[in-house]
Design an enzyme around this catalytic site. Structure first.
Site, PDB file in Angstrom:
ATOM      1  N   HIS A  93       0.824  -1.217   0.000  1.00 17.66           N
ATOM      2  CA  HIS A  93       0.000   0.000   0.000  1.00 17.66           C
ATOM      3  C   HIS A  93       0.858   1.267   0.000  1.00 17.66           C
ATOM      4  CE1 HIS A  93      -0.458  -0.406   4.685  1.00 17.66           C
ATOM      5  NE2 HIS A  93       0.603   0.297   4.402  1.00 17.66           N
ATOM      6  N   HIS A 140      -1.525   5.896   8.524  1.00 15.69           N
ATOM      7  CA  HIS A 140      -0.149   6.345   8.768  1.00 15.69           C
ATOM      8  C   HIS A 140      -0.149   7.672   9.531  1.00 15.69           C
ATOM      9  CE1 HIS A 140      -0.124   3.432   5.508  1.00 15.69           C
ATOM     10  NE2 HIS A 140       1.061   3.082   5.963  1.00 15.69           N
ATOM     11  N   HIS A 152      10.495  -3.591   3.915  1.00 14.25           N
ATOM     12  CA  HIS A 152      10.992  -2.228   3.729  1.00 14.25           C
ATOM     13  C   HIS A 152      11.176  -1.574   5.089  1.00 14.25           C
ATOM     14  CE1 HIS A 152       6.703  -1.408   4.355  1.00 14.25           C
ATOM     15  NE2 HIS A 152       6.970  -0.117   4.495  1.00 14.25           N
ATOM     16  N   GLU A 166       4.467  -4.704   9.162  1.00 10.91           N
ATOM     17  CA  GLU A 166       3.017  -4.520   8.966  1.00 10.91           C
ATOM     18  C   GLU A 166       2.422  -5.659   8.136  1.00 10.91           C
ATOM     19  OE1 GLU A 166       2.598  -0.825   6.844  1.00 10.91           O
ATOM     20  OE2 GLU A 166       3.344  -1.657   4.967  1.00 10.91           O
TER      21      GLU A 166
HETATM   22 FE   FE2 Z   1       1.660   0.899   6.104  1.00  7.13          FE
END
Ligand code: FE2
Length: 423
Positions: free
Chosen positions: A12, A59, A193, A240
Site C-alpha cells: 500500500h 499512517h 521495507h 506490517e
Molecule cells: Fe503501512
C-alpha cells in the site's frame, strides 16, 4: 448468505497512487506496477464482489496517539479520501456497509476479539493507494468497503498469531451474515521495507519470496514469528505484513494462488497476490446456532421498558447529532451555541428533525432518536439545566414528581466551574 470469494494481498505504498495520478502507465519505470495490478482488476471484474473487507493501517493521518487501538473496524456509511499534507487525491468517497460491519463486530466480540469502532474518518494511502488501482471509480466505485484499521505503528502491536486467528473468526463472521453478499478480503502493507533511521532503505527480496511461499502453504509458521523477527527479516515498517495473515486466516487451509507479482522500484516492493479456497471450510455450528450465540449478550434487552442500548445502528444513524453535541465541550462552540445555534445547525448539516429536537430540548425524543445520554448531560450543563431535570423529562414527569422518587433532594450537573443551575 454472504460468501467469501477469495483474498487479495497488496502493498500500500503511496507510490501506487502516485503512479496512477501522474498517468505513468506508459513509462517503462512505472509500467510494471500497472502490469502487476491487471490480474487483480480482472479478477475483481469477474468475481464482482459487493464488498471488500479492506485490511490496512493508517499512517498517523486519521488515527493519532491520543487514542490508539489494535483493531479499529469501520462501521460508517461512507469514507472520504484523507488529506496527507498536500490536499486529498481526486477520488470519489466510497460507501461503507454498516449492516455487515455491525454483524462482524458482534461476531468478533463474541469470539473475544476486542475491537474499536470508527466512522466519519477519511482513509489514507494505506487504503486508497492500492484500491484506486484495483477498482474502477471514474463513475463511482463498483461496491462498498468495510475497512479494518490495524494499529501497527505504536508498540506493543498485535502479534502475528493474533492476526491469523482474527482471520479465522472473520471468516465465520462474514459467512454467517444472512444477506446474499459476495465479499473479497483485501490485506495490504509490506513487503520488506524500512523507512526510518539509519536502516532506511532496507529491503530483502529473498525473505519476501519465502514469506509469500509460507503464506500460501504454511501460514501457521508465519504466525509463530515475533515482531522482532519480522523486523529483522523485513524491516521494521515491513512488519506490517502481519496484516496479510488476517486475510490468509480467513481463507481455507489450502488455497490456490491465481496470481503473484513483485516489483521493487524504490523503497518498497510492490506486490500483489490473489488466492482462492482450495479445500472445504467446515463450521462446527450451524449459522442459526452461531447467530444465536453471538447475539446472546443483548438478547432480551429489547424487553426492558424505556431502555435503548447505544448500538452501532444508533451510533451511525445519529452520528452527526452526537458529534454536534460533543462539540459543546469546546468553550468557543458553546459560546456561539448560546448566542445563536441556527447557523451552527446548518454548518453541521443537521436535519430539520435533529434541529427541532435540540431547539426544544426534547430530552426523551433525543434519546429515542439516537442521542446518547452522556451528551444530553453536556447540553443540559450548557443551557443551565441539571441532570435531574433531564431524568424527570425522560420519564415524562415534573422535577418535583421525580424528586419524590429519590432519597435525597439534590440537584447537580456536569457544568464544572461554569455551573449556573436553574432551580
Ligand atoms: Fe503501512
Amino acid at each position: 448468505m454472504a460468501r467469501i470469494v477469495g483474498g487479495i494481498g497488496s502493498s500500500h505504498t503511496p507510490t501506487i497512487g502516485f503512479a496512477l495520478d501522474a498517468k505513468k502507465q506508459a513509462d517503462p519505470v512505472w509500467a510494471p506496477i500497472f502490469e502487476g495490478y491487471k490480474p487483480v482488476q480482472r479478477w475483481l471484474q469477474e468475481k464482482r464482489p459487493d464488498v471488500l473487507f479492506f485490511i490496512y493501517n493508517d499512517h498517523v493521518t486519521s488515527f493519532f496517539f491520543d487514542h490508539y487501538s489494535h483493531f479499529a473496524l469501520g462501521v460508517g456509511a461512507e469514507y472520504a479520501v484523507a488529506d496527507e499534507g498536500g490536499g486529498p487525491r481526486n477520488l470519489p468517497p466510497i460507501k461503507g456497509h454498516p449492516a455487515l460491519a455491525r454483524h462482524i463486530a458482534t461476531a468478533l466480540t463474541a469470539e473475544e476479539f476486542d475491537l474499536s469502532y470508527f466512522q466519519a474518518k477519511p482513509l489514507d494511502h494505506g487504503c486508497f493507494s492500492p484500491l484506486s488501482v484495483m477498482w474502477p471509480h471514474d463513475a463511482g466505485w463498483p461496491g462498498a468497503i468495510v475497512p479494518l484499521q490495524v494499529g501497527v505503528l505504536e508498540f506493543p502491536i498485535p502479534t502475528a498469531r493474533r492476526c491469523f486467528r482474527l482471520g479465522g473468526a472473520l471468516r465465520r463472521a462474514i459467512e454467517s451474515y444472512p444477506e446474499d453478499l459476495k465479499v473479497a478480503i483485501v490485506a495490504t502493507g509490506g513487503l520488506a521495507h524500512q523507512v526510518h533511521g539509519e536502516r532506511a532503505g532496507f529491503n530483502n527480496t529473498p525473505w519476501d519470496e519465502e514469506f509469500l511461499d509460507l503464506l500460501e502453504r504454511r501460514p501457521e509458521e508465519l504466525s509463530g514469528l515475533t515482531i522482532a523477527q519480522y523486523a529483522e527479516r523485513g524491516g521494521l515498517e515491513g512488519a506490517e505484513v502481519i496484516m496479510w495473515l488476517i486475510m490468509r486466516g480467513a481463507l481455507a487451509t489450502k488455497v490456490k494462488k491465481l496470481h503473484s507479482a513483485y516489483y521493487l522500484p524504490s523503497m518498497t516492493p510492490i506486490v500483489t497476490v490473489i488466492y482462492e479456497d482450495d479445500s472445504p471450510v467446515t463450521a462446527v455450528e450451524s449459522d442459526a446456532e452461531f447467530r444465536e450465540r453471538i447475539g446472546r449478550e443483548l438478547a432480551g434487552v429489547e424487553r426492558l421498558p424505556g431502555t435503548y442500548p447505544f448500538t452501532l445502528d444508533r451510533s451511525v444513524k445519529a452520528y452527526r447529532l452526537n458529534h454536534f453535541l460533543h462539540r459543546l465541550i469546546e468553550p468557543e462552540f458553546r459560546r456561539r451555541f448560546l448566542a445563536d445555534p441556527e447557523p451552527m445547525f446548518a454548518e453541521a448539516a443537521l436535519t430539520d428533525e435533529e434541529r427541532d429536537l435540540v431547539r426544544r430540548r426534547d430530552w426523551r425524543a433525543l434519546i429515542h432518536y439516537g442521542a446518547i445520554f452522556f451528551l444530553l448531560e453536556k447540553l443540559a450543563a450548557v443551557v443551565g439545566v441539571t441532570n435531574l431535570h433531564v431524568y424527570a423529562a425522560m420519564r415524562g414527569q415534573t422535577l418535583e414528581e421525580f424528586q419524590k422518587t429519590r432519597n435525597a433532594q439534590v440537584l447537580y450537573s456536569v457544568a464544572g466551574q461554569g455551573a449556573h443551575i436553574k432551580q
